[in-house]
Enzyme design. Structure first.
Site, PDB file in Angstrom:
ATOM      1  N   GLY A  48       0.829  -1.208   0.000  1.00 33.31           N
ATOM      2  CA  GLY A  48       0.000   0.000   0.000  1.00 33.31           C
ATOM      3  C   GLY A  48       0.858   1.252   0.000  1.00 33.31           C
ATOM      4  N   GLY A  87      -0.298   4.505   0.095  1.00 33.10           N
ATOM      5  CA  GLY A  87      -1.015   5.699   0.533  1.00 33.10           C
ATOM      6  C   GLY A  87      -0.071   6.525   1.403  1.00 33.10           C
ATOM      7  N   PHE A  88      -0.638   7.381   2.248  1.00 32.54           N
ATOM      8  CA  PHE A  88       0.217   8.213   3.091  1.00 32.54           C
ATOM      9  C   PHE A  88       1.119   7.367   3.992  1.00 32.54           C
ATOM     10  CE2 PHE A  88      -3.033  11.427   2.115  1.00 32.54           C
ATOM     11  CZ  PHE A  88      -2.207  12.454   1.720  1.00 32.54           C
ATOM     12  N   GLY A  89       0.541   6.342   4.630  1.00 36.74           N
ATOM     13  CA  GLY A  89       1.323   5.516   5.548  1.00 36.74           C
ATOM     14  C   GLY A  89       2.465   4.811   4.847  1.00 36.74           C
ATOM     15  N   GLU A  91     -17.521  18.512   2.564  1.00 34.75           N
ATOM     16  CA  GLU A  91     -16.760  19.127   1.475  1.00 34.75           C
ATOM     17  C   GLU A  91     -17.442  18.895   0.124  1.00 34.75           C
ATOM     18  OE1 GLU A  91     -12.381  19.455   3.482  1.00 34.75           O
ATOM     19  OE2 GLU A  91     -12.831  17.569   2.486  1.00 34.75           O
ATOM     20  N   ASP A 118      -5.313   3.680   8.051  1.00 35.48           N
ATOM     21  CA  ASP A 118      -6.733   3.353   8.171  1.00 35.48           C
ATOM     22  C   ASP A 118      -6.980   1.889   8.506  1.00 35.48           C
ATOM     23  OD1 ASP A 118      -7.047   5.936   7.379  1.00 35.48           O
ATOM     24  OD2 ASP A 118      -8.267   5.517   5.612  1.00 35.48           O
ATOM     25  N   ALA A 138      -4.890  11.476   7.274  1.00 37.10           N
ATOM     26  CA  ALA A 138      -3.549  11.434   6.696  1.00 37.10           C
ATOM     27  C   ALA A 138      -2.437  11.628   7.742  1.00 37.10           C
ATOM     28  CB  ALA A 138      -3.433  12.464   5.578  1.00 37.10           C
TER      29      ALA A 138
END
Lengths: 423, 423
Positions: free
Chosen positions: B13, B15-17, B172, B301, B317
């Site tokens: 993964g 993503g941010f992590g 949003e 997450d 995030a």
């Protein structure tokens, strides 16, 4: 005059021809309806840069409503026209119909596989945004799969890119893929070397860019070779298979095959019941109307217009723009009871670009190649884009790519992102 | 030490992590393999702007290879992980497997429809680029269809937008749709008035932005109302049908329903065979490893991390980034024979934006709302984007949108562009 009594001009297609026709009717005493099956106008000359990860679709596509929203006599319909009933003066839509007093038909062309529609699945062409994203997906995915492939023959097929057709689109695609392989991706992989990619440009005729003078064709070919593109002239494609192309007797395994060889006119032309040329285009009168129907005009890629004796005008944006303006002018003349005027094309030249810093340009008396032609190419295209925002963003993206050798839209989206076996 | 003898760290993964974990291992004496099923890292906090035609996907997505290409100890695999075999220390891929010495699992979360998977077809959620483009397509197409619809009830349904879920994503999205209807599109249509659009934000709980302090929730709600958003609190959705939502007994016909209500952890978590929480997240140890396997770390997450007594860290995030760095640090400590350290979250606050010029920000001691919070929101997000190019383009797009009230990516792409009947 009451608004509802004004002549109703329907424009089918919001490419260059249709959009410039609509803009020319801005202050006229007519009602205008623009019909398109997409909600955006596409700046097609730069579409190959979307297909090769240099630009985003929104950089070269504008909502038609946004372009025309202040033009109060004009409305925009998102609809697909299926045929024209010239006797009843109606455009038949997939879901309704719309009457007209004057019609400008500007629905352009689509790919033609020369009687081999089955090739389309293996060799996508480049006409719309969705095509461009599919081609981008295939090019980027081929490198990703090659990085993980352990079988040498399969890896070689994954790193082979064949572009069929040596016209401007084929030359620009091949140059851009060469640039990605040789300059953009060189540090990105651990197993493969992106510079090992084979890029083969296949042209049936004796030279690339056949519409340009011979010396510029030769210069374009030399520029392509510097980007490691293997140019095969006099090489008609015999067949296209899944993951392979056959040129005469040579079988070339290639995971990515792109089609830039032929187009055919929008099938709407047939419903006019007037003579068409071999590519399905309407043989228009000198004033761009069709025989027997002076209220129907056909322009752009859909029109076969005989220019200077027996030569047909090419399917280029400047032709469509000038014809769009001219058809609008003729409609306004007819509204005033004046006779229509014959169309005359003002040829301001043509250009094609080959990767980074090279291009060819033919301005008739002046022919350019190399860096100078590339600069000319950049400024002409920036100038032709609609609106400050697109000009600014595209110029920034190009300057950024020039300075960093990065490409900003290297995303694999749509379709299956996951890895499936090669064949 | 020979390169092949170095410990092999697999990060699933990007993503941010995952991405920040990989970057933290840049100069370490380990081999790193980053696996993702997409070829890009996505800046998810701005994805709602892609869904609402403000930004292009390439503005907020970066090729993972491009981010990590100079990190010579790291390779990137485009692959889909299907399970983890913790005993054999292997990640099982759809098309192979890969062994590890240390694993960082960071595959995040996907939508959860609370036991109603059939709702997904009617109410898409917002997780990836393809989701965002589908939502953009639905929103823009609804206005186009309404312009051509003659039946008053159907037109009203086409102009009704229901967003389910009052967390940051829902707020949003609702704010951005309100802005499009009330400010961006006002001149674009001839039959409809885009300001007649109904935008309904449905929240099951007693207030929007439940993770923010109560006064900021109230301010966010007031900002939404200024954009004509109808906020329905204490309104659990009973059912979602094609073109309609039922809230308790009220049946609301709506062509566009968007899901921002719930997420569930990636199903990969189950293959670890360790205790999960109700949302499917892994109950991690204080050092982010899993019980019984100190070489496996779960972050972002996908992790349920108990923070300050009994409260779980939210799926944001900053949590993923800090956990990614911490997991990398713990791996380096273990490589050196040191014990791992417990993770501690440094909360620097949270923000949400509501359309143009309004936002709420909670920095603990300092709470902001309105224009000042919006400025803070802009600069924090620009700062967090990766690379000069994205920062520059996104800032330009925002400035342009602010000055002109235009949205630059109003394209209906993918799916069927053509008009089909409402129901």
């Amino acid at each position: 005059m009451n608004v509802q009594d004004r002549p109703h001009v329907v424009i089918a297609g919001a490419g260059f021809g249709g959009l410039y026709a609509a803009r020319s009717l801005k202050d006229a005493d007519v009602r205008v309806t623009v019909i398109d099956r997409r909600n955006y106008h596409l700046f097609q000359p730069l579409l190959y840069q979307v297909a090769t990860a240099g630009l985003s679709p929104a950089d070269i596509a504008y909502p038609i409503r946004g372009v025309l929203n202040r033009q109060k006599n004009t409305r925009v319909f998102l609809a697909e026209a299926t045929s024209i009933d010239v006797n009843a003066r109606k455009v038949i839509l997939q879901d309704g119909e719309i009457g007209y007093d004057y019609l400008i038909l500007a629905t352009g062309a689509c790919h033609s596989y020369f009687g081999h529609p089955e090739w389309e699945a293996y060799a996508p062409g480049l006409k719309g945004v969705d095509d461009a994203l599919e081609i981008r997906r295939r090019i980027l995915l081929a490198f990703e799969k090659a990085e993980r492939e352990t079988d040498e023959a399969k890896r070689r097929a994954l790193l082979t890119f064949v572009i069929v057709g040596g016209g401007p689109t084929g030359v620009e695609l091949a140059g851009a893929i060469g640039e990605i392989a040789c300059q953009v991706m060189v540090e990105d992989f651990r197993t493969i070397n992106s510079q090992d990619a084979r890029i083969i440009l296949v042209e049936a005729g004796p030279r690339v860019l056949p519409s340009f003078p011979e010396d510029l064709s030769a210069k374009a070919e030399a520029s392509l070779k510097r980007l490691s593109v293997d140019v095969r002239k006099n090489s008609p494609v015999t067949t296209i298979q899944p993951n392979a192309v056959v040129i005469r007797d040579e079988h070339i395994p290639a995971a990515t095959v792109l089609w830039a060889a032929g187009v055919t006119a929008s099938p709407l032309a047939r419903s006019l019941r007037v003579p068409l040329d071999r590519a399905g285009r309407v043989l228009v009168e000198p004033d761009l109307s069709i025989p027997g129907h002076p209220e129907v005009f056909v322009i752009g890629d859909l029109a076969a217009f005989v220019h200077q004796g027996d030569c047909l005008l090419p399917g280029l944006a400047p032709v469509a723009i000038q014809q769009g303006r001219h058809a609008a002018l003729n409609i306004l003349r007819k509204c005033r009871g004046l006779p229509s005027e014959a169309f005359r094309y003002a040829d301001r030249g043509s250009l094609a670009t080959i990767g980074r810093t090279a291009a060819v340009a033919n301005f008739g008396t002046v022919k350019l190649s190399g860096f100078l032609a590339w600069i000319a190419w950049i400024f002409i295209h920036i100038f032709l884009l609609i609106g400050f925002r697109s000009r600014f963003i595209v110029l920034f993206e190009w300057a950024w790519a020039y300075a960093t050798r990065h490409r900003s839209a290297r995303l694999i989206t749509g379709g299956g992102n996951t890895m499936s076996p090669v064949s």
